[in-house]
Design a protein around this motif. Structure first.
Motif, PDB file in Angstrom:
ATOM      1  N   TYR A  24       0.639  -1.334   0.126  1.00  0.00           N
ATOM      2  CA  TYR A  24      -0.520  -0.487  -0.187  1.00  0.00           C
ATOM      3  C   TYR A  24       0.361   1.331  -0.252  1.00  0.00           C
ATOM      4  O   TYR A  24       0.690   2.332  -0.311  1.00  0.00           O
ATOM      5  N   HIS A  25       1.788   1.611   0.486  1.00  0.00           N
ATOM      6  CA  HIS A  25       2.504   2.547   0.779  1.00  0.00           C
ATOM      7  C   HIS A  25       3.538   2.826   0.161  1.00  0.00           C
ATOM      8  O   HIS A  25       4.179   3.829  -0.469  1.00  0.00           O
ATOM      9  N   TRP A  26       3.814   1.337  -1.079  1.00  0.00           N
ATOM     10  CA  TRP A  26       4.543   1.279  -1.896  1.00  0.00           C
ATOM     11  C   TRP A  26       3.845   2.135  -3.417  1.00  0.00           C
ATOM     12  O   TRP A  26       4.349   2.900  -4.140  1.00  0.00           O
ATOM     13  N   SER A  27       2.846   1.588  -3.091  1.00  0.00           N
ATOM     14  CA  SER A  27       2.024   2.363  -4.812  1.00  0.00           C
ATOM     15  C   SER A  27       0.949   3.143  -4.264  1.00  0.00           C
ATOM     16  O   SER A  27       0.936   4.142  -5.017  1.00  0.00           O
ATOM     17  N   ASN A  28       0.776   3.614  -2.972  1.00  0.00           N
ATOM     18  CA  ASN A  28       0.560   5.449  -3.112  1.00  0.00           C
ATOM     19  C   ASN A  28       1.752   6.252  -1.915  1.00  0.00           C
ATOM     20  O   ASN A  28       0.911   6.530  -0.706  1.00  0.00           O
ATOM     21  N   PRO A  29       2.961   6.656  -2.720  1.00  0.00           N
ATOM     22  CA  PRO A  29       3.735   7.867  -1.785  1.00  0.00           C
ATOM     23  C   PRO A  29       3.361   8.874  -1.827  1.00  0.00           C
ATOM     24  O   PRO A  29       2.397   9.361  -2.456  1.00  0.00           O
ATOM     25  N   LYS A  30       4.005   9.333  -0.208  1.00  0.00           N
ATOM     26  CA  LYS A  30       2.891  10.887  -0.486  1.00  0.00           C
ATOM     27  C   LYS A  30       4.513  11.868  -0.931  1.00  0.00           C
ATOM     28  O   LYS A  30       5.854  11.423  -1.107  1.00  0.00           O
ATOM     29  N   CYS A  31       3.149  12.635  -1.794  1.00  0.00           N
ATOM     30  CA  CYS A  31       4.822  13.641  -2.196  1.00  0.00           C
ATOM     31  C   CYS A  31       4.942  14.822  -1.537  1.00  0.00           C
ATOM     32  O   CYS A  31       6.129  15.233  -1.778  1.00  0.00           O
ATOM     33  N   ASN A  32       4.227  15.178  -0.485  1.00  0.00           N
ATOM     34  CA  ASN A  32       4.480  16.365   0.628  1.00  0.00           C
ATOM     35  C   ASN A  32       4.950  17.443  -0.357  1.00  0.00           C
ATOM     36  O   ASN A  32       5.599  18.679  -0.208  1.00  0.00           O
ATOM     37  N   GLY A  33       4.206  17.687  -1.941  1.00  0.00           N
ATOM     38  CA  GLY A  33       4.679  18.843  -2.412  1.00  0.00           C
ATOM     39  C   GLY A  33       5.546  18.796  -2.962  1.00  0.00           C
ATOM     40  O   GLY A  33       6.057  19.398  -4.575  1.00  0.00           O
ATOM     41  N   LYS A  34       5.998  17.699  -3.123  1.00  0.00           N
ATOM     42  CA  LYS A  34       7.527  17.670  -4.133  1.00  0.00           C
ATOM     43  C   LYS A  34       7.976  17.416  -5.578  1.00  0.00           C
ATOM     44  O   LYS A  34       8.241  16.957  -5.824  1.00  0.00           O
ATOM     45  N   PHE A  42       1.450  -1.870  -8.566  1.00  0.00           N
ATOM     46  CA  PHE A  42       2.698  -2.786  -7.769  1.00  0.00           C
ATOM     47  C   PHE A  42       3.841  -2.566  -7.927  1.00  0.00           C
ATOM     48  O   PHE A  42       4.352  -2.281  -8.773  1.00  0.00           O
ATOM     49  N   PRO A  43       5.266  -2.917  -6.686  1.00  0.00           N
ATOM     50  CA  PRO A  43       6.052  -3.375  -6.939  1.00  0.00           C
ATOM     51  C   PRO A  43       6.419  -4.536  -8.136  1.00  0.00           C
ATOM     52  O   PRO A  43       5.858  -5.196  -8.835  1.00  0.00           O
ATOM     53  N   ILE A  44       7.260  -3.718  -8.481  1.00  0.00           N
ATOM     54  CA  ILE A  44       8.354  -4.026  -9.876  1.00  0.00           C
ATOM     55  C   ILE A  44       7.757  -3.418 -10.825  1.00  0.00           C
ATOM     56  O   ILE A  44       8.309  -2.774 -11.575  1.00  0.00           O
ATOM     57  N   ILE A  45       6.895  -4.452 -11.238  1.00  0.00           N
ATOM     58  CA  ILE A  45       6.139  -4.468 -12.455  1.00  0.00           C
ATOM     59  C   ILE A  45       5.178  -3.186 -12.791  1.00  0.00           C
ATOM     60  O   ILE A  45       4.689  -2.661 -13.400  1.00  0.00           O
ATOM     61  N   GLY A  46       4.851  -1.824 -11.737  1.00  0.00           N
ATOM     62  CA  GLY A  46       4.233  -1.133 -11.788  1.00  0.00           C
ATOM     63  C   GLY A  46       2.899  -0.545 -12.156  1.00  0.00           C
ATOM     64  O   GLY A  46       2.685  -2.260 -12.375  1.00  0.00           O
ATOM     65  N   HIS A  71      -5.365  12.755 -11.977  1.00  0.00           N
ATOM     66  CA  HIS A  71      -4.576  13.732 -11.802  1.00  0.00           C
ATOM     67  C   HIS A  71      -4.012  14.961 -11.931  1.00  0.00           C
ATOM     68  O   HIS A  71      -3.230  15.340 -11.896  1.00  0.00           O
ATOM     69  N   GLY A  72      -3.853  15.439 -13.570  1.00  0.00           N
ATOM     70  CA  GLY A  72      -3.806  16.343 -13.981  1.00  0.00           C
ATOM     71  C   GLY A  72      -2.542  15.537 -15.234  1.00  0.00           C
ATOM     72  O   GLY A  72      -2.215  14.373 -15.486  1.00  0.00           O
ATOM     73  N   PRO A  73      -2.069  17.165 -15.979  1.00  0.00           N
ATOM     74  CA  PRO A  73      -1.619  16.678 -17.380  1.00  0.00           C
ATOM     75  C   PRO A  73       0.191  16.503 -16.381  1.00  0.00           C
ATOM     76  O   PRO A  73       0.899  16.114 -17.155  1.00  0.00           O
ATOM     77  N   LEU A  74       0.283  16.308 -15.677  1.00  0.00           N
ATOM     78  CA  LEU A  74       1.839  15.485 -15.396  1.00  0.00           C
ATOM     79  C   LEU A  74       1.251  14.615 -13.834  1.00  0.00           C
ATOM     80  O   LEU A  74       1.125  15.122 -12.472  1.00  0.00           O
ATOM     81  N   PHE A  75       1.994  13.952 -14.098  1.00  0.00           N
ATOM     82  CA  PHE A  75       1.885  12.215 -12.564  1.00  0.00           C
ATOM     83  C   PHE A  75       2.607  11.153 -12.698  1.00  0.00           C
ATOM     84  O   PHE A  75       3.773  11.011 -13.858  1.00  0.00           O
ATOM     85  N   ARG A  76       2.783  10.730 -11.667  1.00  0.00           N
ATOM     86  CA  ARG A  76       4.206  10.070 -11.415  1.00  0.00           C
ATOM     87  C   ARG A  76       3.655   8.627 -11.498  1.00  0.00           C
ATOM     88  O   ARG A  76       2.465   8.119 -10.945  1.00  0.00           O
ATOM     89  N   THR A  77       3.978   7.770 -12.400  1.00  0.00           N
ATOM     90  CA  THR A  77       4.239   5.795 -12.241  1.00  0.00           C
ATOM     91  C   THR A  77       4.985   5.340 -12.027  1.00  0.00           C
ATOM     92  O   THR A  77       6.119   5.821 -12.138  1.00  0.00           O
ATOM     93  N   SER A  78       4.853   3.834 -11.843  1.00  0.00           N
ATOM     94  CA  SER A  78       5.904   3.299 -12.243  1.00  0.00           C
ATOM     95  C   SER A  78       6.190   2.258 -13.968  1.00  0.00           C
ATOM     96  O   SER A  78       4.886   2.095 -13.421  1.00  0.00           O
ATOM     97  N   LEU A  79       6.818   2.374 -14.534  1.00  0.00           N
ATOM     98  CA  LEU A  79       6.186   1.355 -15.682  1.00  0.00           C
ATOM     99  C   LEU A  79       8.152   1.152 -15.921  1.00  0.00           C
ATOM    100  O   LEU A  79       8.743   1.637 -15.225  1.00  0.00           O
ATOM    101  N   PHE A  80       8.067  -0.793 -15.870  1.00  0.00           N
ATOM    102  CA  PHE A  80       9.346  -1.163 -16.013  1.00  0.00           C
ATOM    103  C   PHE A  80      10.279  -1.575 -15.708  1.00  0.00           C
ATOM    104  O   PHE A  80      11.088  -1.236 -15.524  1.00  0.00           O
ATOM    105  N   GLY A  81       9.268  -1.254 -14.266  1.00  0.00           N
ATOM    106  CA  GLY A  81      10.662  -1.228 -12.249  1.00  0.00           C
ATOM    107  C   GLY A  81      11.099  -0.158 -12.637  1.00  0.00           C
ATOM    108  O   GLY A  81      11.888  -0.206 -10.928  1.00  0.00           O
ATOM    109  N   GLY A  82      10.534   1.146 -13.600  1.00  0.00           N
ATOM    110  CA  GLY A  82      11.021   2.301 -12.712  1.00  0.00           C
ATOM    111  C   GLY A  82      10.178   3.521 -12.209  1.00  0.00           C
ATOM    112  O   GLY A  82       9.128   3.371 -12.937  1.00  0.00           O
ATOM    113  N   LYS A  83      10.865   4.330 -11.714  1.00  0.00           N
ATOM    114  CA  LYS A  83       9.825   5.379 -11.001  1.00  0.00           C
ATOM    115  C   LYS A  83      10.215   7.054 -12.763  1.00  0.00           C
ATOM    116  O   LYS A  83      10.835   6.437 -12.170  1.00  0.00           O
ATOM    117  N   VAL A  84       8.834   6.381 -12.952  1.00  0.00           N
ATOM    118  CA  VAL A  84       8.839   7.921 -13.935  1.00  0.00           C
ATOM    119  C   VAL A  84       8.321   9.028 -13.833  1.00  0.00           C
ATOM    120  O   VAL A  84       6.584   8.608 -12.896  1.00  0.00           O
TER     121      VAL A  84
END
Length: 121
Positions: A24-34, A42-46, A71-84
């Motif tokens: 849960y915490h990996w899939s919904n990390p806190k951003c604190n405005g940064k 999910f971990p690894i496959i995202g 989320h709007g036109p700018l968002f983060r996700t995990s693709l191919f094992g990396g955070k993007v």
């Protein structure tokens, strides 16, 4: 013997709860405005499987449509094992392209193909 089996049930339950907490915490990390908002899947496959689903080439994929609405036109996700971070905003994309050494080519693409190559030059 019964006490030992109860102990194993408690230990297994604790491990399952900790695993669910980690996912849960990996899939919904806190951003604190940064960082931009988004979920990591999910971990690894995202969210790679949903990202790779076939779609019409002339329109945004359903993956992008859902994330843009949420989320709007700018968002983060995990693709191919990396955070993007994915940007669908034209102004931001143009600004990023202008700040690189080679106009229109991001630094990551230049690193991928190398500094002196025929593809980018």
């Amino acid at each position: 013997m019964e006490e030992v089996s109860k102990l194993w049930i408690v230990i297994a339950s604790f491990i399952v709860v900790m695993l669910c907490h980690f996912i849960y915490h990996w899939s919904n990390p806190k951003c604190n405005g940064k960082l931009p908002p988004g979920s990591m899947g999910f971990p690894i496959i995202g969210e790679t499987i949903e990202f790779m689903k076939p779609h019409d080439a002339l329109q945004y994929s359903t993956f992008l449509k859902k994330r843009i609405l949420r989320h709007g036109p700018l968002f983060r996700t995990s693709l191919f094992g990396g955070k993007v971070i994915i940007s669908v905003d034209n102004e931001l994309n143009m600004e990023m392209a202008k700040t690189n050494r080679i106009p229109g080519i991001t630094k990551s693409v230049a690193r991928l193909f190398g500094e002196d190559n025929n593809f980018l030059g």
